[in-house]
Design an enzyme around this catalytic site. Structure first.
Site, PDB file in Angstrom:
ATOM      1  CG  HIS A 110      -0.391   0.295   2.517  1.00 10.24           C
ATOM      2  ND1 HIS A 110      -0.101  -0.678   3.443  1.00 10.24           N
ATOM      3  CD2 HIS A 110      -0.034   1.473   3.099  1.00 10.24           C
ATOM      4  CE1 HIS A 110       0.386  -0.118   4.541  1.00 10.24           C
ATOM      5  NE2 HIS A 110       0.445   1.188   4.345  1.00 10.24           N
ATOM      6  CG  ASP A 135      -0.031  -4.012   2.631  1.00 11.18           C
ATOM      7  OD1 ASP A 135       0.234  -3.587   1.498  1.00 11.18           O
ATOM      8  OD2 ASP A 135      -0.306  -3.267   3.595  1.00 11.18           O
ATOM      9  N   GLY A 167       3.278   6.302   7.988  1.00 12.13           N
ATOM     10  CA  GLY A 167       4.639   6.528   7.498  1.00 12.13           C
ATOM     11  C   GLY A 167       5.587   5.433   7.939  1.00 12.13           C
ATOM     12  CG  ASN A 168       6.534   3.951  11.924  1.00 11.43           C
ATOM     13  OD1 ASN A 168       6.004   4.749  12.693  1.00 11.43           O
ATOM     14  ND2 ASN A 168       7.842   3.733  11.925  1.00 11.43           N
ATOM     15  CB  SER A 169       3.122   1.625   6.087  1.00 10.46           C
ATOM     16  OG  SER A 169       1.955   1.791   6.844  1.00 10.46           O
ATOM     17  CG  LEU A 200      -6.984 -28.943  -1.257  1.00  7.29           C
ATOM     18  CD1 LEU A 200      -6.084 -30.072  -1.753  1.00  7.29           C
ATOM     19  CD2 LEU A 200      -7.118 -28.991   0.263  1.00  7.29           C
ATOM     20  N   GLY A 201      -8.350 -26.414  -3.924  1.00 14.18           N
ATOM     21  CA  GLY A 201      -9.604 -26.439  -4.662  1.00 14.18           C
ATOM     22  C   GLY A 201     -10.773 -26.985  -3.880  1.00 14.18           C
ATOM     23  CB  VAL A 202     -11.761 -27.920  -0.735  1.00 15.82           C
ATOM     24  CG1 VAL A 202     -11.378 -29.251  -1.342  1.00 15.82           C
ATOM     25  CG2 VAL A 202     -10.660 -27.392   0.176  1.00 15.82           C
ATOM     26  CB  ILE A 247     -12.890 -25.441   4.165  1.00 19.51           C
ATOM     27  CG1 ILE A 247     -12.133 -24.114   4.035  1.00 19.51           C
ATOM     28  CG2 ILE A 247     -12.244 -26.537   3.337  1.00 19.51           C
ATOM     29  CD1 ILE A 247     -10.675 -24.174   4.455  1.00 19.51           C
TER      30      ILE A 247
END
Length: 468
Positions: free
Chosen positions: A102, A132, A203-205, A260-262, A264
């Site tokens: 960001h 991020d 600003g710390n990001s 994996l394609g589930v 849940i």
């Protein structure tokens, strides 16, 4: 004896009070590797800039509003330049830099300022919005000082940490605190945050959170605050998440997570009892669209207990474990099915390439209606399919009305829900549902399992069985 007790007490007190006399040596060790980041972005006139909310921008917005009222000819909208500030840190002598996505998102230009005051333009290598994290690269005339990653998993609540960055544009500011908590989740599927009371502000990001050895154990990302300033609740994405992302961004310029394609859901105590599990753990499979899991034989109602040797306690752990697994890797998955465990071999796909799948369809039966367990149940007709936005061949029973005092309502069922399965068997008529409930009562079950679909989402619900 008293002297010995005092000596022991003094030893414990000394151990409890162990802390750095100063952080200055640590600052000297890492300062040259921490950077300030400035970005420039072209902003359309209709958009709010990176500094939205400042008094000057509000003034000009008010000025434009007066023009719209006809007092003066409208000022034609114009694009403008916006800037934003953030932090980052160097991870290699050849100029790779880690920050938050960001911080640099949509930036036209990225400028890196070093502790020495030197400035260099940066190239964006890749980003991962899910965690991020962004990876940048600068071309420096000589090798750069850099900091290593540490093992975030060994950090304990109460350990000392130090944050460094560019809060509120002040530049190269240091704050210290402790690890307040670990394994925090905010909103993302792959969240694993370290919570700290070290002061973190805007600003710390993207800046580093250090352990006392000068290793980065987190990337400062977010704060909880009613006023936008630090109140001692800050979050840093743990280094063991970041390093995997950075490795993939360096190698591919993008992330490549296992898939994996589930679909849940969590297993609670009632679901565990209805399924025959000894304890509430694992991830309950509610739907298996076309993909790796379906090809390997995983089915709806399976409870995934182990993935590639890792015991799965809940859905969040499964998502993170699968996401961290390499694409195309063949893994062993242990599932609980019909009272027994089975081991299946699944070759993982790539999450980023996965497409939303449409559940398989079947035929409907003749219309009928009945009130069962506080729900008015109707068989599915073409008219109801259209009203609910279902596929042409969708099968099941529709909850057309529900008693708000019923256990079904308390469990989250609502009018419009589609019951696809009852007692782990597909149902398409009211008689089917009544038969499954009677079988469960005769078997002495305390709860009864329904598979509910609402829109594209499916989940299991365990309803308590009571004599009627």
């Amino acid at each position: 004896m008293l002297g010995l007790a005092m000596l022991i007490a003094s030893a414990f007190a000394a151990a409890a009070q162990q802390r750095p006399d100063t952080f200055a040596d640590l600052v000297d060790q890492v300062a040259n590797s921490v950077v300030n980041i400035t970005t420039n972005t072209t902003i359309n006139a209709a958009e709010r800039g990176p500094n939205s909310g400042n008094p000057l921008e509000d003034f000009f917005e008010e000025f434009r509003d007066r023009n719209r009222d006809g007092q003066q000819p409208p000022v034609p909208p114009r694009s403008r330049r916006g800037s934003a500030l953030g932090s980052g840190f160097v991870i290699s002598e050849d100029g790779f830099i880690v920050t938050n996505n960001h911080v640099i998102e949509n930036a036209d230009e990225i400028l890196i300022e070093f502790y020495s005051g030197a400035e260099l333009p940066a190239e964006l290598i890749g980003t991962d919005p899910k965690t991020d994290i962004a990876l940048l690269k600068v071309e420096a005339p000589e090798p750069l000082d850099f900091v290593p990653f540490g093992d975030s998993d060994v950090m304990r609540t109460g350990d000392w940490v130090m944050a460094m960055g560019n809060p509120l544009g002040q530049g190269f500011s240091v704050s210290a605190g402790i690890v307040s908590a670990r394994e925090r989740e905010l909103q993302g599927s792959y969240d694993d945050y370290i919570q700290t009371d070290a002061a973190i502000n805007r600003g710390n990001s993207g800046g580093p959170l250090f352990n006392m050895d000068g290793e980065v154990i987190g990337v400062n990302t977010a704060i909880l605050s009613p006023n936008g300033g630090s109140i001692g609740i800050g979050f840093a994405m743990s280094s063991n998440v970041v390093t995997r992302v950075v490795d993939q961004l360096q190698e591919f310029g993008e992330t490549r997570r296992g898939w994996l394609g589930v679909r849940i859901q969590e297993v609670d105590e009632e679901l565990a009892e209805a399924l025959g599990l000894e304890s509430a753990r694992g991830a309950l499979v509610t739907d298996v669209p076309d993909g790796p899991a379906k090809e390997a034989g995983i089915e709806a109602r399976d409870v995934i207990l182990t993935f590639d040797g890792t015991e799965i306690q809940d859905t969040g752990q499964l998502v993170r474990t699968v996401g961290n697994a390499p694409v195309d890797k063949a893994v062993r998955v242990v599932v609980f099915r019909d009272g027994e465990t089975q081991t299946l071999l699944v070759t993982l796909g790539r999450r980023e390439d996965a497409e939303r799948a449409v559940p398989a369809s079947a035929t409907a039966e003749d219309p009928a209606q009945s009130t069962i367990m506080g729900m008015t149940i109707s068989t599915l007709t073409d008219e109801l399919r259209g009203q609910l936005g279902l596929e042409e061949g969708a099968e099941g029973l529709v909850v057309s009305d529900i008693d708000e005092t019923s256990a079904a309502y308390e469990k989250g069922l609502r009018a419009g829900d589609l019951i696809e399965e009852a007692g782990q068997v597909a149902v398409s008529t009211v008689a089917d549902l009544e038969d499954r409930i009677e079988e469960a009562r005769e078997a002495g079950q305390k709860s009864f399992l329904l598979l509910i679909r609402r829109g594209e989402d499916a989940r299991f619900v365990a309803l308590p069985l009571q004599d009627e």
